[in-house]
Design a protein around this motif. Structure first.
Motif, PDB file in Angstrom:
ATOM      1  N   ASP A 171      30.733  24.600  75.378  1.00 21.62           N
ATOM      2  CA  ASP A 171      30.951  24.184  76.748  1.00 21.62           C
ATOM      3  C   ASP A 171      30.056  22.879  77.221  1.00 21.62           C
ATOM      4  N   GLN A 172      30.927  22.016  77.768  1.00 22.42           N
ATOM      5  CA  GLN A 172      30.161  20.597  78.084  1.00 22.42           C
ATOM      6  C   GLN A 172      29.063  20.804  78.834  1.00 22.42           C
ATOM      7  N   SER A 173      28.688  21.877  79.870  1.00 21.76           N
ATOM      8  CA  SER A 173      27.446  22.010  80.370  1.00 21.76           C
ATOM      9  C   SER A 173      26.482  22.456  79.559  1.00 21.76           C
TER      10      SER A 173
ATOM     11  N   SER B 133      25.407  19.487  77.514  1.00 23.52           N
ATOM     12  CA  SER B 133      24.500  18.628  78.381  1.00 23.52           C
ATOM     13  C   SER B 133      23.098  19.078  78.549  1.00 23.52           C
TER      14      SER B 133
ATOM     15  N   THR C 149      31.471  10.460  73.995  1.00 24.48           N
ATOM     16  CA  THR C 149      31.037  11.043  75.401  1.00 24.48           C
ATOM     17  C   THR C 149      30.595  12.647  75.254  1.00 24.48           C
ATOM     18  N   VAL C 150      30.168  12.840  76.316  1.00 24.06           N
ATOM     19  CA  VAL C 150      29.686  14.360  76.268  1.00 24.06           C
ATOM     20  C   VAL C 150      30.990  15.097  76.055  1.00 24.06           C
ATOM     21  N   GLN C 151      31.944  14.959  76.797  1.00 26.53           N
ATOM     22  CA  GLN C 151      33.307  15.761  76.726  1.00 26.53           C
ATOM     23  C   GLN C 151      33.809  15.784  75.305  1.00 26.53           C
ATOM     24  N   LYS C 152      33.686  14.713  74.700  1.00 28.10           N
ATOM     25  CA  LYS C 152      34.363  14.309  73.233  1.00 28.10           C
ATOM     26  C   LYS C 152      33.648  15.292  72.337  1.00 28.10           C
TER      27      LYS C 152
ATOM     28  N   ALA D  46      31.520  17.740  72.958  1.00 22.48           N
ATOM     29  CA  ALA D  46      31.747  19.232  73.198  1.00 22.48           C
ATOM     30  C   ALA D  46      32.881  19.581  72.691  1.00 22.48           C
ATOM     31  N   ASP D  47      34.113  18.944  72.752  1.00 24.73           N
ATOM     32  CA  ASP D  47      35.483  19.254  72.150  1.00 24.73           C
ATOM     33  C   ASP D  47      35.249  19.672  70.755  1.00 24.73           C
TER      34      ASP D  47
ATOM     35  N   THR E 124      24.771  17.790  66.746  1.00 24.16           N
ATOM     36  CA  THR E 124      25.006  16.823  67.897  1.00 24.16           C
ATOM     37  C   THR E 124      24.773  15.181  67.694  1.00 24.16           C
TER      38      THR E 124
ATOM     39  N   LYS F 256      32.186   7.773  83.178  1.00 21.04           N
ATOM     40  CA  LYS F 256      31.568   8.381  81.925  1.00 21.04           C
ATOM     41  C   LYS F 256      30.409   7.827  81.425  1.00 21.04           C
TER      42      LYS F 256
END
Length: 157
Positions: free
Chosen positions: A75-77, A80, A64-67, A69-70, A53, A103
């Motif tokens: 999973d994004q959560s 997080s 970003t968290v989404q990027k 996570a991808d 990470t 974001k």
């Protein structure tokens, strides 16, 4: 097959239990590798997931968290939740995204930069240990096969 197992099973089930399932063998190997990498990174107070990470936060232009996570295929959560201890330890922070105020863009603190640098040495020791413990395995070929199965690093792009 161990004596305590029933003889009344299909050939497919016998094959699974004999250790010939690609998925279960990979899962077993993955758990072993995670324990090995986590043990090497323990002196830095990180797990392999936390190390990755931090590395993605450093590597991406707008992490970003989404990027992240991808890229990490999680999973994004879950990501997080995994960020909380990194933030609590002072390794990461965030700021509003300039293009989308909803974001947050993650960033490494000075402490996070130093921790990532130190942890990269621990990670390298783990890499070398895996290769040394399995000299008959072509690690480049294994890695290429695993990346092929997982969709490769470009999946997150």
């Amino acid at each position: 097959m161990p004596q305590e197992m029933s003889e009344d099973m299909s050939p497919e089930l016998a094959e699974v239990l004999a250790g010939n399932c690609y998925c279960l063998a990979m899962r077993r190997a993955s758990r072993r590798l995670i324990r090995l990498y986590d043990a090497e990174l323990e002196e830095q107070g990180l797990t392999i997931t936390q190390f990755a990470t931090l590395a993605w936060i450093k590597a991406l232009r707008r992490p970003t968290v989404q990027k992240i996570a991808d890229y990490m295929d999680i999973d994004q959560s879950a990501l997080s939740r995994g960020l909380v201890p990194l933030e609590r330890k002072g390794f990461i922070g965030s700021k509003p995204d300039e293009t989308d105020g909803r974001k947050r863009v993650l960033l490494l603190t000075q402490e996070g930069e130093a921790k990532l640098e130190a942890a990269s040495k621990s990670w390298k020791r783990a890499q070398l240990r895996v290769a040394e413990e399995h000299p008959d395995i072509d690690m480049k070929q294994l890695l290429a096969g695993l990346q092929d199965i997982s969709g490769g690093i470009e999946k997150g792009a």
